[in-house]
Design an enzyme around this catalytic site. Structure first.
Site, PDB file in Angstrom:
ATOM      1  N   HIS A  36      -9.836 -16.100  -2.507  1.00 41.88           N
ATOM      2  CA  HIS A  36     -11.086 -16.739  -1.926  1.00 41.88           C
ATOM      3  C   HIS A  36     -11.614 -18.316  -2.424  1.00 41.88           C
ATOM      4  O   HIS A  36     -12.287 -17.907  -3.544  1.00 41.88           O
ATOM      5  CB  HIS A  36     -11.516 -15.989  -1.755  1.00 41.88           C
ATOM      6  CG  HIS A  36     -11.457 -14.847  -0.681  1.00 41.88           C
ATOM      7  ND1 HIS A  36     -11.519 -13.915   0.623  1.00 41.88           N
ATOM      8  CD2 HIS A  36     -11.218 -13.453  -1.272  1.00 41.88           C
ATOM      9  CE1 HIS A  36     -11.031 -13.164   0.599  1.00 41.88           C
ATOM     10  NE2 HIS A  36     -10.382 -12.584  -0.478  1.00 41.88           N
ATOM     11  N   HIS A  83      -9.133  -3.832  16.894  1.00 44.77           N
ATOM     12  CA  HIS A  83     -10.193  -3.339  17.545  1.00 44.77           C
ATOM     13  C   HIS A  83     -10.507  -5.205  17.556  1.00 44.77           C
ATOM     14  O   HIS A  83     -11.302  -4.413  18.569  1.00 44.77           O
ATOM     15  CB  HIS A  83     -10.840  -3.307  16.444  1.00 44.77           C
ATOM     16  CG  HIS A  83     -10.875  -3.918  14.746  1.00 44.77           C
ATOM     17  ND1 HIS A  83     -10.030  -3.740  14.485  1.00 44.77           N
ATOM     18  CD2 HIS A  83     -12.140  -3.672  14.667  1.00 44.77           C
ATOM     19  CE1 HIS A  83     -10.552  -4.464  13.378  1.00 44.77           C
ATOM     20  NE2 HIS A  83     -11.608  -4.698  13.769  1.00 44.77           N
ATOM     21  N   HIS A 126      -3.354 -14.784   0.641  1.00 47.29           N
ATOM     22  CA  HIS A 126      -2.817 -13.760   0.295  1.00 47.29           C
ATOM     23  C   HIS A 126      -1.437 -13.666   0.033  1.00 47.29           C
ATOM     24  O   HIS A 126      -0.505 -14.523   1.198  1.00 47.29           O
ATOM     25  CB  HIS A 126      -2.880 -12.421   1.551  1.00 47.29           C
ATOM     26  CG  HIS A 126      -2.039 -11.363   0.987  1.00 47.29           C
ATOM     27  ND1 HIS A 126      -0.803 -11.188   2.311  1.00 47.29           N
ATOM     28  CD2 HIS A 126      -2.004 -10.205   0.558  1.00 47.29           C
ATOM     29  CE1 HIS A 126      -0.523  -9.489   1.734  1.00 47.29           C
ATOM     30  NE2 HIS A 126      -0.791  -9.152   0.874  1.00 47.29           N
ATOM     31  N   GLY A 154      -4.299   5.161  -6.993  1.00 47.82           N
ATOM     32  CA  GLY A 154      -4.658   4.653  -6.905  1.00 47.82           C
ATOM     33  C   GLY A 154      -5.692   3.624  -7.967  1.00 47.82           C
ATOM     34  O   GLY A 154      -6.641   4.124  -7.802  1.00 47.82           O
ATOM     35  N   ASN A 182       1.900 -11.178  -1.523  1.00 46.12           N
ATOM     36  CA  ASN A 182       2.968  -9.393  -1.953  1.00 46.12           C
ATOM     37  C   ASN A 182       4.166  -9.352  -2.460  1.00 46.12           C
ATOM     38  O   ASN A 182       5.005  -9.665  -1.738  1.00 46.12           O
ATOM     39  CB  ASN A 182       2.110  -8.195  -1.324  1.00 46.12           C
ATOM     40  CG  ASN A 182       2.189  -7.019  -1.403  1.00 46.12           C
ATOM     41  OD1 ASN A 182       3.508  -6.655  -1.338  1.00 46.12           O
ATOM     42  ND2 ASN A 182       2.250  -6.752  -3.022  1.00 46.12           N
ATOM     43  N   VAL A 183       4.874  -9.334  -3.588  1.00 44.57           N
ATOM     44  CA  VAL A 183       6.378  -8.585  -3.230  1.00 44.57           C
ATOM     45  C   VAL A 183       5.979  -7.405  -4.341  1.00 44.57           C
ATOM     46  O   VAL A 183       5.529  -7.248  -5.373  1.00 44.57           O
ATOM     47  CB  VAL A 183       7.153  -9.606  -4.389  1.00 44.57           C
ATOM     48  CG1 VAL A 183       7.247 -10.820  -3.537  1.00 44.57           C
ATOM     49  CG2 VAL A 183       6.510 -10.066  -5.158  1.00 44.57           C
TER      50      VAL A 183
END
EC number: 1.3.3.3
Length: 315
Positions: free
Chosen positions: A111, A190, A121, A274, A123-124
């Site tokens: 951020h 939404h 963002h 987690g 991710n792997v």
């Protein structure tokens, strides 16, 4: 069957883990270089799950708060094992419901302070699961996506071009498929809104076999800095005022809504027991909500909604 057997060798687990830890280090070192002298630095918080916890394993959470360029930046590595897959991981694999699993990955959200620099963002990850007596199933997931607060065509094009080039060696179909998947996934149902300008996203992926599926996932991870840092360098010195900051905090609210309501990764982490602090490293430091806020026609804020937060082809 051969894929699962390859995965379960200690050498293969160590190889994938080594790649992920190295990727995390490369990315956080690069961000500290952007921060420069007197800028922010990452706190490295190594953790492990003690006996008796729902999950076993360890990880490294790296977090930067209050930086010169990045107001909050989190980049986490985790390697965990659990007695049963949570529901968020088995909706497409019902035969694995309740199976023991092993998962490792790197996930980040950055951020920036300047509203003209987009949030990002990436991710792997790799997951293996199987019931006792059965050969485990292994699959990969990941991707990256860009969430601007003020839209720039050249930034979106650069980000998507880098994603396309990373996937090109693995088939011409991969970028179009994963781009569409990203658009569909990072969508606030939404609100009937896209979260950002997208990028690429894939999950439950094993169709290239273990080695090539891993290579593709690594290619996406390796492409991240080239996709994002040129945009940061281009926008970080752009002057801004209270109006832009206010709009940034308002749009960050949408980011929070998506991560808590829809994101499978957040749900996976929380449902599996987690580490909450690490799972929620994606949250921005400051955010605001406004009731039925609308942007003035012809304004840059309206342009974001009308021209950038829509599903479109960038290349």
């Amino acid at each position: 069957m051969a894929e699962a057997q390859v995965l379960n060798t200690a050498d293969t687990v160590a190889r994938v883990r080594g790649y992920l830890v190295g990727l995390q280090a490369r990315i956080t070192d690069a961000l500290e270089a952007v921060e420069g002298e007197g800028g922010g630095s990452f706190l490295a918080d190594a953790w492990s799950k003690p006996p008796g916890e729902p999950l076993q394993g360890d990880g490294i959470t790296k977090i930067m708060e209050g930086g010169r360029v990045f107001e909050r930046a989190g980049c986490g590595f985790s390697h965990v094992r659990g007695p049963q897959l949570p529901p968020s991981a088995t909706q497409h694999r019902p035969e694995l419901a309740g199976a023991p699993f092993e998962a490792m990955g790197v996930s980040l959200v950055f951020h920036p302070r300047n509203p003209y620099v987009p949030t990002v963002h990436m991710n792997v990850r790799m997951i293996a699961a199987g019931h006792p007596g059965q050969a485990p199933t292994c699959w990969f997931g990941g991707g990256m996506d860009l969430t601007p607060y003020y839209g720039f065509e050249e930034d979106a094009v650069h980000f998507h071009r880098t994603c396309r080039d990373a996937l090109m060696p693995f088939g011409d179909d991969k970028y179009p498929r994963f781009k569409q998947w990203c658009d569909e996934y990072f969508f606030l149902k939404h609100r009937n809104e896209q979260r950002g300008v997208g990028g690429v996203f894939f999950d439950d992926f094993s169709e290239l076999g273990f080695e090539q599926s891993l290579a593709m996932t690594q290619s996406v991870g390796d492409a991240f800095l080239g996709a994002y840092l040129p945009i940061v360098e281009r926008r970080q010195a752009t002057p801004y005022g209270e109006r832009e900051r206010d709009f940034q905090l308002y749009r960050r609210g949408r980011y929070v809504e998506f991560n808590l309501v829809w994101d499978r990764g957040t749900h996976f982490g929380l449902q599996s027991g987690g580490r909450t602090e690490s799972i929620l490293l994606s949250m921005p430091p400051l955010v605001s909500w406004s009731y039925q806020r609308t942007a003035e026609q012809g304004s840059p804020e309206a342009a974001l909604m009308q021209q950038f937060l829509v599903r479109r082809e960038w290349l």
